[in-house]
Design a protein around this motif. Structure first.
Motif, short mmCIF file in Angstrom:
data_model
loop_
_atom_site.label_atom_id
_atom_site.label_comp_id
_atom_site.label_asym_id
_atom_site.label_seq_id
_atom_site.Cartn_x
_atom_site.Cartn_y
_atom_site.Cartn_z
N HIS A 190 41.90 35.73 31.28
CA HIS A 190 42.52 37.06 31.22
C HIS A 190 42.33 37.69 29.84
O HIS A 190 41.81 37.04 28.92
N VAL A 191 42.74 38.95 29.72
CA VAL A 191 42.47 39.72 28.50
C VAL A 191 43.05 39.04 27.26
O VAL A 191 42.39 38.93 26.22
N ALA A 192 44.29 38.57 27.37
CA ALA A 192 44.94 37.97 26.19
C ALA A 192 44.19 36.72 25.74
O ALA A 192 44.04 36.48 24.53
N ASP A 211 30.10 36.13 36.41
CA ASP A 211 30.23 35.35 37.65
C ASP A 211 29.78 36.14 38.87
O ASP A 211 30.04 35.75 40.00
N PHE A 214 28.26 35.44 43.73
CA PHE A 214 28.54 34.44 44.75
C PHE A 214 29.19 35.04 45.99
O PHE A 214 29.41 34.34 46.97
N ASP A 217 30.79 41.18 46.78
CA ASP A 217 31.68 42.02 45.97
C ASP A 217 31.00 42.32 44.63
O ASP A 217 30.33 41.47 44.06
N PHE A 219 31.27 42.50 41.02
CA PHE A 219 32.17 42.01 39.97
C PHE A 219 32.12 42.89 38.70
O PHE A 219 32.99 42.79 37.85
N PRO A 221 32.26 46.28 37.59
CA PRO A 221 33.19 47.28 37.02
C PRO A 221 34.43 46.63 36.40
O PRO A 221 34.86 47.03 35.30
N TYR A 222 34.97 45.62 37.06
CA TYR A 222 36.17 44.96 36.52
C TYR A 222 35.82 44.10 35.30
O TYR A 222 36.44 44.21 34.24
N ARG A 223 34.81 43.28 35.44
CA ARG A 223 34.52 42.33 34.36
C ARG A 223 33.93 43.00 33.12
O ARG A 223 34.23 42.61 31.98
N GLY A 225 34.65 46.04 32.35
CA GLY A 225 35.81 46.77 31.85
C GLY A 225 36.71 45.89 31.00
O GLY A 225 37.24 46.31 29.97
N LEU A 226 36.89 44.62 31.43
CA LEU A 226 37.74 43.70 30.65
C LEU A 226 37.23 43.59 29.21
O LEU A 226 38.02 43.56 28.26
N LEU A 229 38.34 46.00 26.69
CA LEU A 229 39.77 46.00 26.34
C LEU A 229 40.11 45.05 25.19
O LEU A 229 41.25 45.00 24.76
#
Lengths: 251, 258
Positions: A190-192, A211, A214, A217, A219, A221-223, A225-226, A229
């Motif tokens: 996670h981000v922290a 990742d 597999f 989906d 992955f 935009p989310y990864r 984006g993380l 942050l």
């Protein structure tokens, strides 16, 4: 600046949809701003009888003109029968010219503590390629297990594929800081935790992975984006996305 | 006005959950989240239960926008306090649970890996029984391999069918493989909280469990609420899943009877 994604897969969903043609796969990573990707097996991790076929498929996909040299294939093998597994790795690194080795120890039922894993490290040293492990899950995929293997083989570069996931990331930081040939791939914490890994680990060994691949989906935009942050400066960004992976992969 | 509720946040004082309450509220505002359950931090969950429960109760009561707070009016009850009790405190722990709920706590948080017990160990049974009497939802952190797997919590939920359980994190990451089987049980006393679940994969769980069993959460500050909500919405749209994004947890919390 290049952006290397050091943790992706070529799963059956792509093989079934696209055969050995990575054009659509490449288009997706390009749209995510990724220039190069380490391609890890999938079928070979879950089906011992298809390890050789999966290595063949991956090598062919990455050699396809549509890959444009941007896909870097890693092989796998089942080393519970050591002679057969080591022969497959030698074939994959030698004949197929694959660029690294991947193990998912709990899926494959392999302990990093086995003597055969030391033989794998000898092969990795001979071919001068890194080994990427899934990590973050017991009983066979703890960062500490990879660290001890790396300490036994100080000339082999070993990648923590997830840098401990959600529960073992503090252990992963300790492992990386005690083991100069252990590389943390920022993929899934996670981000922290990502912030702490960046703050406390050697910036010259940080890698990034999504990742992706597999499942169908997306992955990215989310990864991606993380990673926006966690407050990377330009120098950290360039090291993690470009300089470090090129040094590791000799590109 | 948004009706979205974040079912798990922390406003901690140390390590990776250090976050002043004002910043938590700002992050909720930034995400468009109306309310959030706020839980004690790790050390409080592991050892300093009562101090943590009292801190969280105060923090929720004094938060900007709350009746006793100093922020803008109209946001009463913005933060909903959760409490924790380590099962190893036995009868003393059950007393603390009752005290905390009478003081306003609306959810019990258990973290087996932090608190040193395995789901299925009868050491926690008195807490499950006490929670049942108060209709208090029991949020269990799942994911750690050995003490807190989804299947282990499902068995506990079967053993205590009148106690309400929330499966925190749905076993993320690698126990996600167990989730289809756990979801298909359709246990009436088990809900599934989504923080740490890959947002782009939520729709897979939603298709099995339906909107009525999922509960949105972020685990802020381990994650950033805006980013989590934005990507959860892409996978499992807010507009079509009001249960997931607020109604389910709201109903559970509303029925607590101290």
């Amino acid at each position: 600046m290049n952006v290397f994604d050091c943790h992706t897969h070529w799963a059956p969903c792509f093989q079934n949809r696209d055969g050995r043609n990575p054009a659509a796969w490449i288009e997706l990573i390009r749209s995510a701003g990724v220039s190069h990707a380490v391609i890890l097996p999938f079928t070979g991790l879950i089906h011992d009888g298809k390890v050789g076929q999966d290595n063949d498929d991956l090598a062919a996909v990455c050699a396809h003109p549509a890959a444009e040299g941007r896909m870097i294939p890693f092989c796998t093998a089942q080393i519970s029968v050591p002679d057969e597994g080591l022969a497959e790795i030698r074939r994959a690194l030698g004949t197929l010219k694959m660029r690294g080795i991947k193990f998912h120890p709990w899926l494959q039922g392999l302990s990093p503590g086995w003597a055969a894993m030391d033989d794998v490290c000898d092969l990795a040293e001979e071919f001068d390629v890194p080994i990427l492990f899934h990590d973050g899950t017991p009983p066979f995929s703890l960062p500490a297990q990879m660290a001890l293997l790396a300490k036994r083989h100080p000339r082999v570069q070993i990648i923590l594929g997830h840098t401990g996931l959600f529960e073992h990331w503090r252990e992963a930081i300790a492992a990386v800081n005690l083991t100069p040939n252990l590389w943390p791939c920022l993929c899934s914490p996670h981000v922290a935790a990502l912030k702490e890994i960046v703050r406390r680990c050697d910036p010259q060994r940080l890698l990034w992975g999504s990742d992706h691949g597999f499942t169908l989906d997306n992955f990215y935009p989310y990864r991606r984006g993380l990673m926006e942050l966690i407050g990377l400066d330009d120098k950290q960004r360039e090291a993690m996305y470009d300089v470090n992976p090129r040094r590791l992969l000799k590109m | 006005m948004s009706s979205i509720i974040d079912a798990y946040t922390t406003s901690g004082t140390e390590r990776e959950t250090a976050l002043p309450v004002e910043e938590l509220i700002r992050q909720l505002d930034d995400a468009g989240i109306a309310r959030a359950v706020v839980a004690p931090e790790d050390r409080e969950i592991a050892v300093h239960n009562r101090a943590g429960n009292e801190r969280i109760a105060r923090l929720a009561a004094d938060a900007p926008g709350s009746p006793g707070g100093t922020g803008a009016p109209g946001n009463a009850g913005r933060l909903i306090p959760a409490c924790t009790v380590n099962p190893w405190f036995g009868a003393e722990g059950v007393k603390e649970l009752s005290r905390a709920v009478h003081a306003g706590a609306r959810m019990l948080v258990l973290a087996p890996a932090l608190q040193g017990f395995y789901l299925g160990d009868e050491i926690a049974n008195p807490l499950y029984e006490a929670a049942k009497e108060m209709l208090l939802p029991v949020y269990v952190h799942t994911g750690p391999h050995g003490p807190a797997a989804p299947t282990q919590l499902a068995l506990v939920a079967m053993q205590f069918p009148r106690t309400r359980f929330i499966m925190g994190h749905c076993g993320s990451t690698d126990h996600a493989h167990d989730m289809p089987a756990a979801l298909k049980l359709k246990l009436p006393n088990l809900w599934f909280e989504l923080s740490l679940v890959r947002p782009f994969a939520i729709h897979h769980w939603g298709k099995i469990a339906g909107d009525e069993r999922l509960i949105f959460g972020t685990s802020a500050p381990r994650n950033l609420p805006r980013h989590e909500l934005q990507h959860a919405d892409l996978s499992w749209p807010i507009a079509k899943n009001s249960g997931t994004y607020g109604r389910n947890i709201e109903a559970l919390l509303a029925e607590v009877r101290p």
